[in-house]
Design a protein around this motif. Structure first.
Motif, short mmCIF file in Angstrom:
data_model
loop_
_atom_site.label_atom_id
_atom_site.label_comp_id
_atom_site.label_asym_id
_atom_site.label_seq_id
_atom_site.Cartn_x
_atom_site.Cartn_y
_atom_site.Cartn_z
N SER A 81 51.82 38.79 46.15
CA SER A 81 51.54 39.63 44.99
C SER A 81 50.07 39.77 44.67
O SER A 81 49.68 40.66 43.92
CB SER A 81 52.24 39.06 43.75
OG SER A 81 53.62 38.98 43.97
N CYS A 82 49.24 38.87 45.20
CA CYS A 82 47.84 38.90 44.79
C CYS A 82 46.84 38.81 45.94
O CYS A 82 45.65 38.98 45.73
CB CYS A 82 47.56 37.78 43.79
SG CYS A 82 47.72 36.12 44.48
N SER A 83 47.33 38.56 47.16
CA SER A 83 46.39 38.34 48.26
C SER A 83 46.92 38.92 49.58
O SER A 83 46.57 38.43 50.64
CB SER A 83 46.11 36.84 48.40
OG SER A 83 45.10 36.60 49.33
N GLY A 84 47.78 39.92 49.48
CA GLY A 84 48.30 40.56 50.69
C GLY A 84 49.09 39.63 51.59
O GLY A 84 49.18 39.85 52.79
N GLY A 85 49.66 38.57 51.04
CA GLY A 85 50.44 37.62 51.81
C GLY A 85 49.62 36.55 52.51
O GLY A 85 50.18 35.63 53.08
N GLU A 86 48.31 36.67 52.45
CA GLU A 86 47.42 35.69 53.08
C GLU A 86 47.00 34.63 52.07
O GLU A 86 46.91 34.92 50.87
CB GLU A 86 46.16 36.38 53.62
CG GLU A 86 46.45 37.37 54.72
CD GLU A 86 47.05 36.72 55.95
OE1 GLU A 86 46.57 35.64 56.36
OE2 GLU A 86 48.01 37.28 56.51
N PRO A 87 46.70 33.41 52.52
CA PRO A 87 46.24 32.38 51.58
C PRO A 87 44.89 32.79 50.97
O PRO A 87 43.97 33.13 51.70
CB PRO A 87 46.11 31.12 52.43
CG PRO A 87 46.23 31.55 53.85
CD PRO A 87 46.81 32.91 53.89
N PRO A 88 44.80 32.78 49.64
CA PRO A 88 43.54 33.15 48.97
C PRO A 88 42.55 31.98 48.99
O PRO A 88 42.34 31.29 47.99
CB PRO A 88 43.99 33.50 47.55
CG PRO A 88 45.21 32.66 47.33
CD PRO A 88 45.87 32.54 48.67
N CYS A 89 41.93 31.77 50.14
CA CYS A 89 41.09 30.59 50.34
C CYS A 89 39.66 30.77 49.86
O CYS A 89 38.95 29.78 49.68
CB CYS A 89 41.08 30.19 51.81
SG CYS A 89 42.72 29.67 52.39
N ASP A 90 39.19 32.00 49.68
CA ASP A 90 37.83 32.15 49.15
C ASP A 90 37.93 32.27 47.63
O ASP A 90 38.94 32.68 47.07
CB ASP A 90 37.12 33.36 49.76
CG ASP A 90 37.75 34.67 49.37
OD1 ASP A 90 37.38 35.21 48.30
OD2 ASP A 90 38.63 35.15 50.10
N ALA A 91 36.87 31.90 46.95
CA ALA A 91 36.88 31.79 45.49
C ALA A 91 37.21 33.11 44.80
O ALA A 91 37.95 33.12 43.81
CB ALA A 91 35.53 31.27 45.00
N GLU A 92 36.71 34.22 45.29
CA GLU A 92 36.96 35.51 44.64
C GLU A 92 38.43 35.93 44.73
O GLU A 92 39.01 36.38 43.75
CB GLU A 92 36.04 36.60 45.21
CG GLU A 92 34.58 36.39 44.86
CD GLU A 92 34.29 36.35 43.36
OE1 GLU A 92 34.87 37.13 42.59
OE2 GLU A 92 33.46 35.51 42.95
N ARG A 93 39.03 35.81 45.90
CA ARG A 93 40.46 36.14 46.04
C ARG A 93 41.32 35.17 45.25
O ARG A 93 42.33 35.54 44.66
CB ARG A 93 40.88 36.14 47.51
CG ARG A 93 40.49 37.40 48.21
CD ARG A 93 41.10 37.60 49.57
NE ARG A 93 41.73 36.43 50.15
CZ ARG A 93 42.19 36.39 51.39
NH1 ARG A 93 42.07 37.43 52.15
NH2 ARG A 93 42.75 35.31 51.86
N ASN A 94 40.92 33.90 45.23
CA ASN A 94 41.67 32.90 44.47
C ASN A 94 41.59 33.20 42.98
O ASN A 94 42.59 33.08 42.27
CB ASN A 94 41.12 31.50 44.79
CG ASN A 94 42.13 30.42 44.49
OD1 ASN A 94 42.06 29.80 43.44
ND2 ASN A 94 43.07 30.20 45.41
N LEU A 95 40.43 33.62 42.52
CA LEU A 95 40.26 34.00 41.12
C LEU A 95 41.15 35.20 40.78
O LEU A 95 41.81 35.21 39.74
CB LEU A 95 38.80 34.34 40.83
CG LEU A 95 38.50 34.95 39.45
CD1 LEU A 95 38.80 33.94 38.35
CD2 LEU A 95 37.06 35.42 39.38
N LYS A 96 41.18 36.20 41.66
CA LYS A 96 42.03 37.38 41.45
C LYS A 96 43.49 36.96 41.28
O LYS A 96 44.19 37.42 40.38
CB LYS A 96 41.88 38.33 42.63
CG LYS A 96 42.73 39.57 42.58
CD LYS A 96 42.55 40.41 43.84
CE LYS A 96 43.63 41.47 43.91
NZ LYS A 96 43.68 42.12 45.22
N CYS A 97 43.95 36.04 42.13
CA CYS A 97 45.32 35.53 42.03
C CYS A 97 45.50 34.74 40.73
O CYS A 97 46.53 34.87 40.06
CB CYS A 97 45.65 34.66 43.22
SG CYS A 97 45.83 35.55 44.77
#
Length: 176
Positions: free
Chosen positions: A112-128
């Motif tokens: 739902s928040c990272s295209g199915g990939e692990p949100p390992c960088d801070a910006e994608r993790n923040l978005k999630c």
């Protein structure tokens, strides 16, 4: 060659062989520990794989928390206790799912928040994290399995493993 020379060679050879065996054993133990902990990204040492890699990367917790309008103190408390500010942090849950990144976003939310990939960088993790926060009614309640919680600043581990915690900044609400 005299008997004394053969004896010395044998003693020194046995010592060398024993030393090498000890060094090899030590290296194998270190390799096993290092592999299970994803290079330090999986503090529990129980991760079957390393979705965020094996090189830790610390970030400025206050800086990442300031990128959204939530309570800064609560955000910093949660990030500190979830990941210690390591954007590559990985937690492995008893149900077989992973939590990753500074906010320890659970695998079931990655689609739902990272295209199915692990949100390992801070910006994608923040978005999630912002999405999970919004799904929780603009509260931190989805960072814990407990019901009826309100935010305060305490430390209380809620998971079984020493470093793998849920949220520490929560306390049960008082009933009126």
């Amino acid at each position: 060659m005299c008997i004394r020379d053969r004896y010395q060679r044998r003693v020194h050879g046995d010592y060398y062989l024993s030393s090498m065996k000890l060094v090899l054993f030590f290296l194998m133990v270190l390799t096993a520990i290092y592999a299970d902990s994803c290079g330090g990204n999986c503090p529990s040492g129980r991760c079957p794989r390393c979705p965020c890699g094996t090189v830790p990367h610390k970030i400025d917790i206050a800086a990442i928390c300031q990128k959204h309008s939530w309570s800064q103190k609560c955000c910093q408390c949660i990030v500190q206790h979830e990941s210690g500010g390591n954007e590559k942090a990985t937690g492995y849950n008893t149900n077989g799912s992973f939590d990753v990144g500074v906010f320890q976003i659970n695998q079931m939310n990655w689609g739902s928040c990272s295209g199915g990939e692990p949100p390992c960088d801070a910006e994608r993790n923040l978005k999630c994290a912002i999405k999970v926060y919004q799904w929780g009614g603009n509260t931190w309640k989805l960072w814990s399995t407990a019901k009826g919680l309100s935010l305060i600043h305490i430390s209380e581990p809620t998971r079984r493993y020493a470093i793998s915690y849920a949220v520490f900044c929560l306390k049960k609400k008082k009933k009126n």
